[in-house]
Design an enzyme around this catalytic site. Structure first.
Site, PDB file in Angstrom:
ATOM      1  N   LYS A  48       0.868  -1.188   0.000  1.00 42.55           N
ATOM      2  CA  LYS A  48       0.000   0.000   0.000  1.00 42.55           C
ATOM      3  C   LYS A  48       0.902   1.234   0.000  1.00 42.55           C
ATOM      4  O   LYS A  48       1.915   1.270   0.708  1.00 42.55           O
ATOM      5  CB  LYS A  48      -0.890  -0.002   1.253  1.00 42.55           C
ATOM      6  CG  LYS A  48      -1.737   1.244   1.439  1.00 42.55           C
ATOM      7  CD  LYS A  48      -2.794   1.405   0.354  1.00 42.55           C
ATOM      8  CE  LYS A  48      -3.507   2.750   0.424  1.00 42.55           C
ATOM      9  NZ  LYS A  48      -4.373   2.989  -0.743  1.00 42.55           N
ATOM     10  N   CYS A 130      -2.244   9.715  -6.676  1.00 44.41           N
ATOM     11  CA  CYS A 130      -3.466   9.400  -5.924  1.00 44.41           C
ATOM     12  C   CYS A 130      -4.481  10.534  -6.089  1.00 44.41           C
ATOM     13  O   CYS A 130      -4.187  11.683  -5.773  1.00 44.41           O
ATOM     14  CB  CYS A 130      -3.166   9.190  -4.450  1.00 44.41           C
ATOM     15  SG  CYS A 130      -4.687   8.828  -3.537  1.00 44.41           S
TER      16      CYS A 130
HETATM   17  C1  SIN Z   1      -6.259   5.702  -2.282  1.00 39.04           C
HETATM   18  O1  SIN Z   1      -5.733   5.321  -1.222  1.00 39.04           O
HETATM   19  O2  SIN Z   1      -7.013   6.681  -2.321  1.00 39.04           O
HETATM   20  C2  SIN Z   1      -6.035   4.938  -3.536  1.00 39.04           C
HETATM   21  C3  SIN Z   1      -4.596   4.853  -3.866  1.00 39.04           C
HETATM   22  C4  SIN Z   1      -4.200   5.696  -5.012  1.00 39.04           C
HETATM   23  O3  SIN Z   1      -5.064   6.098  -5.801  1.00 39.04           O
HETATM   24  O4  SIN Z   1      -3.022   5.978  -5.175  1.00 39.04           O
END
Ligand code: SIN
Length: 311
Positions: A48, A130
């Site tokens: 993540k 993001c």
């Molecule tokens: C998110 O955590 O909002 C999704 C991850 C991303 O779009 O990089």
């Protein structure tokens, strides 16, 4: 069926197969990462995207399943980069890609200084895309800011690093981002992040379906396949040969994996379909990919990688 060689490579890192999880998919906690390590036909693990400090992410609901894909507004929930940096140094089952993100360029530099000073020798990926952090734009839509942050990074960072990009929709923008990226010793680009700031409407409730940002969120899954393929193809046509490509977006079948590789992807990551189907999806996709290769008489990914024909 003839024996297939599905091995592939990003920089110095060899992978037994081309499939990855998309960052954010089943890779936030120690338990989820352990599940990935035990997943057959998953070539490597992407963490993540990790920020300087832990984040709760956006308010729920923040993921919504659609027949044609998904919308999410997760907002980078993560345990903070020290957890993931520790994890990638201990993981032995599969190669890892440490995904990092920043709420500012200074944050990114601070995190990457620690990665540089650590014993981690694997791949890092800087998420410049993001769409869901409230009040923060997607850096890679700003070509000047992208160049500036890469200049700062490569003043001190000597380890293998790539970037995660948002989708681009104009050929001029492909030219512009490629011109920036080609000036740096990047290992790879990962294309595409979700298609930012879509809006799904529940007409029965006359409401949006996710809470944060008034319901605007990142689109993923089947509906974004053509956009993802266009980005893989357009970047492969423009990037230096030594910058590899991870194709992300819209994969639901082995044929979609094949199409990503045909457009030039070295690896292919899967997001929404893992949520819909579970980690067994990697077995199915691998089998379907091998069946297509068999029909066509291909024995390795190199036999068709980047060989998409024009009319
Ligand atoms: C998110 O955590 O909002 C999704 C991850 C991303 O779009 O990089």
């Amino acid at each position: 069926m003839t024996e297939k060689n599905l091995k592939t490579q990003l920089a110095h890192v060899a992978f037994d197969g081309p499939l990855l999880n998309a960052s954010g998919i089943h890779c936030q906690t120690a338990d989820e990462l352990a599940d990935l390590a035990a997943t057959a036909n998953l070539g490597g693990i992407v963490t993540k995207s990790a920020t300087l400090l832990p984040r709760q992410g956006n308010e729920n609901p923040r993921y919504y399943d659609l027949a044609y894909g998904s919308i999410n507004s997760m907002g980078l929930p993560n345990l903070g980069y020290p957890f993931y940096l520790d994890y990638v140094q201990k993981e032995e089952a599969k190669p890892t890609i440490l995904s990092v993100a920043g709420l500012s360029a200074d944050d990114v530099i601070e995190v990457l200084r620690d990665v540089q000073n650590s014993d981690y020798q694997g791949l890092t990926e800087l998420n410049l895309s993001c769409p869901n952090v409230i009040g923060k734009p997607q850096t890679a839509y700003d070509f000047v800011a992208t160049r500036k942050v890469l200049e700062r990074i490569f003043e001190f960072f000597t380890k293998p690093i790539g970037v995660k990009l948002p989708p681009y929709f104009d050929l001029v923008h492909f030219d512009q981002i490629a011109a920036v990226l080609n000036d740096f010793p990047l290992t790879h680009v990962n294309t595409v992040n979700s298609v930012g700031n879509g809006l799904v409407v529940d007409i029965e409730k006359e409401q949006v379906v996710t809470k944060a940002k008034g319901g605007f969120g990142g689109l993923g899954g089947a509906m974004i396949l053509p956009t993802a393929l266009a980005n893989v193809r357009a970047l492969r046509q423009r990037l230096n040969d030594n910058i590899a490509i991870i194709g992300t977006g819209g994969v639901t079948t082995g044929a979609d994996v094949f199409a990503h590789i045909l457009c030039g992807a070295d690896m292919v990551s899967v997001g929404t379909q893992v949520i819909k189907e579970g980690l067994g999806v990697y077995d199915r996709l691998t089998q379907e990919l091998q069946d297509i290769m068999d029909e066509k008489g291909y024995t390795s990914l190199a036999d068709f990688r980047g060989k998409l024909q024009e009319l």
